[in-house]
Write a protein that holds these residues in place. Structure first.
Motif: not given
Length: 194
Positions: A72, A74, A146, A150
């Motif tokens: 990912y 991020t 973040e 998500r």
């Protein structure tokens, strides 16, 4: 036949709590995944994850020890999560693990349908978002950007369409009582263990 019960759900759905509570009073063996992300406050090496660096991940992947991985991008850098072959052996008994729908599908491809049992925990988005904010506030350096990334990514990753395509038919609500959710999950799992 031994099984792997694979808990899935969007972030802050309570799957980690369900996982921990099931391990407290069962003989299931935990699957410990690997990650290159930094350890969070309250986490322990070898319990929630094996925390490794990129070099270790690359070495394990290159030697064929890694079944599946996802990286990912991020707000805090690139983080990789992965399942290694040493994590999922059912030689000693039934196991339990936590992962994403993508990781579930790759492990299912590796092991087959008969061993891997999906357990999907769901929570309404408003409840989930508030839980995520409260959890992030407890971190020494909260990463709210973040958290938002998500939250939005989970809506795509765990869409009804993708769950259906993956064959995930049982869902366990964790909107209200954790005890009711936990009881339903345990009952479902015990049906496979008989």
């Amino acid at each position: 036949m031994n099984h792997i019960f694979y808990l899935m759900g969007k972030s802050s759905s309570g799957k980690d709590t369900v996982y921990s509570r099931i391990l407290e009073d069962s003989e299931l063996i935990p699957i410990v995944l690997y990650t290159t992300r930094p350890i969070r406050a309250g986490e322990r090496e070898g319990v929630e994850y094996h925390f490794v660096d990129d070099e270790r991940f690359n070495a394990m992947r290159d030697s064929g020890e890694v079944i599946e991985w996802r990286t990912y991008d991020t707000k805090c850098g690139k983080w990789t999560y992965y399942t290694a072959k040493d994590s999922i052996s059912t030689d000693r008994g039934d196991r339990i693990g936590i992962g994403t729908l993508e990781s579930y599908l790759k492990i299912k491809e590796y092991l087959g349908d008969e061993i891997l049992v999906p357990v999907y925990i769901e929570v309404d988005d408003d409840i989930r978002f508030l839980r995520a904010v409260e959890r992030e506030k407890r971190q020494s350096a909260p990463k709210y950007a973040e958290l938002c990334r998500r939250f939005l990514a989970d809506n795509e990753d765990f869409s009804d369409e993708k769950l259906s395509e993956a064959g995930v038919t049982h869902r366990f609500s964790n909107n209200g009582s954790l005890e009711e959710c936990l009881s339903a999950v345990k009952k479902y799992m015990s049906d496979f263990q008989e």
